[in-house]
Design a protein around this motif. Structure first.
Motif, short mmCIF file in Angstrom:
data_model
loop_
_atom_site.label_atom_id
_atom_site.label_comp_id
_atom_site.label_asym_id
_atom_site.label_seq_id
_atom_site.Cartn_x
_atom_site.Cartn_y
_atom_site.Cartn_z
N ILE A 1 -13.64 2.12 12.14
CA ILE A 1 -13.61 0.68 12.41
C ILE A 1 -12.75 0.40 13.64
O ILE A 1 -13.10 -0.42 14.50
N GLY A 2 -11.63 1.10 13.74
CA GLY A 2 -10.75 0.93 14.88
C GLY A 2 -11.43 1.25 16.20
O GLY A 2 -11.26 0.53 17.19
N LEU A 3 -12.20 2.32 16.22
CA LEU A 3 -12.93 2.68 17.44
C LEU A 3 -13.86 1.55 17.88
O LEU A 3 -13.87 1.15 19.05
N VAL A 4 -14.64 1.04 16.94
CA VAL A 4 -15.59 -0.02 17.27
C VAL A 4 -14.86 -1.30 17.66
O VAL A 4 -15.22 -1.98 18.62
N ASP A 5 -13.80 -1.63 16.93
CA ASP A 5 -13.05 -2.85 17.22
C ASP A 5 -12.51 -2.84 18.64
O ASP A 5 -12.57 -3.85 19.36
N ILE A 6 -11.97 -1.71 19.09
CA ILE A 6 -11.43 -1.62 20.45
C ILE A 6 -12.53 -1.87 21.47
O ILE A 6 -12.35 -2.61 22.45
N ALA A 7 -13.69 -1.26 21.25
CA ALA A 7 -14.82 -1.47 22.17
C ALA A 7 -15.26 -2.93 22.18
O ALA A 7 -15.65 -3.46 23.23
N LEU A 8 -15.21 -3.60 21.04
CA LEU A 8 -15.61 -5.00 20.98
C LEU A 8 -14.61 -5.91 21.71
O LEU A 8 -15.01 -6.89 22.36
N TRP A 9 -13.33 -5.61 21.62
CA TRP A 9 -12.34 -6.37 22.39
C TRP A 9 -12.55 -6.14 23.89
O TRP A 9 -12.35 -7.06 24.70
N ASP A 10 -12.93 -4.94 24.25
CA ASP A 10 -13.24 -4.65 25.65
C ASP A 10 -14.38 -5.56 26.14
O ASP A 10 -14.29 -6.17 27.21
N ILE A 11 -15.44 -5.67 25.33
CA ILE A 11 -16.55 -6.55 25.68
C ILE A 11 -16.10 -8.00 25.79
O ILE A 11 -16.43 -8.72 26.76
N ALA A 12 -15.33 -8.47 24.82
CA ALA A 12 -14.90 -9.88 24.82
C ALA A 12 -14.11 -10.21 26.07
O ALA A 12 -14.29 -11.26 26.69
N ALA A 13 -13.19 -9.31 26.46
CA ALA A 13 -12.39 -9.56 27.65
C ALA A 13 -13.23 -9.45 28.92
O ALA A 13 -13.04 -10.23 29.86
N ARG A 14 -14.15 -8.50 28.95
CA ARG A 14 -15.01 -8.38 30.13
C ARG A 14 -15.88 -9.63 30.29
O ARG A 14 -16.08 -10.11 31.41
N ARG A 15 -16.38 -10.14 29.18
CA ARG A 15 -17.21 -11.34 29.27
C ARG A 15 -16.38 -12.55 29.72
O ARG A 15 -16.90 -13.44 30.41
N ALA A 16 -15.11 -12.56 29.36
CA ALA A 16 -14.23 -13.65 29.80
C ALA A 16 -13.76 -13.45 31.23
O ALA A 16 -13.16 -14.35 31.83
N GLY A 17 -14.01 -12.25 31.78
CA GLY A 17 -13.61 -11.96 33.16
C GLY A 17 -12.13 -11.75 33.35
O GLY A 17 -11.61 -11.95 34.44
N VAL A 18 -11.43 -11.29 32.27
CA VAL A 18 -9.98 -11.12 32.35
C VAL A 18 -9.60 -9.77 31.73
O VAL A 18 -10.33 -9.22 30.90
#
Length: 358
Positions: free
Chosen positions: A100-117
């Motif tokens: 779960i931790g592996l996937v969660d980290i990747a999802l936070w990466d996506i969220a921040a990339r989509r926010a452009g920050v």
């Protein structure tokens, strides 16, 4: 709403030039598992971890990914709850939580990339320099204590702390610690990692007494983390600062260590604890109690969390080949600064991790 379209996994095994002995463990290679999450707008997020020879990619594929696909790409914390509840029947701690931790980290990466920050902006932790710890040496019987001390000293300048592993030879440790205490820069602390190598507090205290009078920033992982009372006794009777927490997947274990007064520094593995989502909660909980937190490996992620960062020497080294496949990431100049790039700010070398796609 933009959603998560797919989760892909990959595994890579990289040999070490010589066996590595830490506590009761012998490591001859480093196996890494990685995740690449993709949103339906094409945004990718990545994460990696030491598999410790466990089938991490298979657990992600079979038990975790299904609960992330279709989730809101901008709300990783909500998706974390879905992943935990969806896999609760087979495990809320242990290997499933790491997956779960592996996937969660990747999802936070996506969220921040989509926010452009950069992720640190999304988390509100700022970009100031983080306290840093360099894993500097693993003593071994085929090298003198002078040779090991020199290996540490040549790397030490500028780091908050340098870390060595314990040798189960008290006389060797006495000599090595005396050299390092005398010769390390005054601004650099010394950490000794026991790697859960002692079976109980009595054994630990007997051996520590033979080390002379070492000055340590902390003694790391002297006992298994579940033995909170034993850890507290070592701290109390040895007079040494203590840190524990590497590889712990259950927040209750970390909290017990703090609550019995067993640790001066809490160690936190962002993958093992279940990812960025629960790591934020654990860091805030420790801060309320005045306990500093030090991250266990994964500096490319830990730097965004606003806690102490642990790293090996950058570039290919005898202990950890991860820097050979990390593209980008924070700057390592004694103190560690998180990257200003969007998301986590790093990529994985595609020649090392070949993500399988249907």
């Amino acid at each position: 709403m933009t959603t998560i379209a797919r989760i892909d996994t990959a595994t890579a095994a990289l040999p070490l030039p010589a066996p590595l002995h830490l506590g009761a463990m012998t490591v001859t290679r480093r196996e890494y598992s990685a995740v690449q999450a993709t949103a339906d707008d094409g945004t990718n997020g990545v994460a990696y971890c030491l598999s410790r020879e466990a089938p991490m990619a298979e657990i992600v594929d079979r038990l975790v990914a299904v609960h992330a696909v279709g989730a809101d790409a901008d709300d990783p914390a909500e998706t974390w709850g879905e992943m935990l509840r969806g896999s609760a029947i087979v495990g809320r701690v242990g290997l499933v939580r790491r997956a779960i931790g592996l996937v969660d980290i990747a999802l936070w990466d996506i969220a921040a990339r989509r926010a452009g920050v950069p992720l640190w902006t999304l988390l509100g932790t700022g970009d100031g320099p983080r306290e840093s710890m360099l894993v500097a040496a693993y003593p071994s019987a085929d090298r003198t204590s002078r040779e090991v001390a020199d290996e540490v000293l040549v790397q030490a300048d500028g780091w908050t702390n340098v870390k060595i592993s314990r040798m189960p030879d008290p006389a060797y440790m006495r000599d090595l610690l005396a050299m390092l205490n005398a010769e390390l820069p005054a601004t650099t602390g010394l950490v000794v990692d026991v790697g859960f190598g002692w079976p109980d507090a009595d054994t630990a205290l007997t051996e520590i007494a033979q080390w002379g009078d070492p000055r340590l920033a902390w003694l790391e992982d002297p006992l298994l983390p579940e033995d909170a009372e034993g850890v507290a006794r070592i701290r109390r009777e040895s007079g040494l600062p203590v840190s524990v927490g590497d590889e712990v997947t259950d927040p209750a274990v970390l909290k017990a260590l703090v609550e019995v007064g067993g640790v001066d520094v809490l160690r936190l593995d962002v993958v093992a604890i279940g990812g960025v989502t629960p790591a934020r909660e654990m860091i805030a909980w420790a801060a309320e109690r005045g306990v500093p937190v030090s991250g266990h490996v994964y500096p490319e992620v830990t730097a965004h969390l606003g806690i102490g960062v642990e790293t090996f020497a950058r570039g290919v080294n005898p202990y950890d080949p991860a820097p050979s496949f990390i593209l980008g990431g924070p700057s390592f100049e004694g103190r560690v600064r998180p990257t200003d790039a969007a998301g986590l700010g790093f990529a994985l070398d595609p020649t090392v991790f070949r993500f399988e796609r249907d």
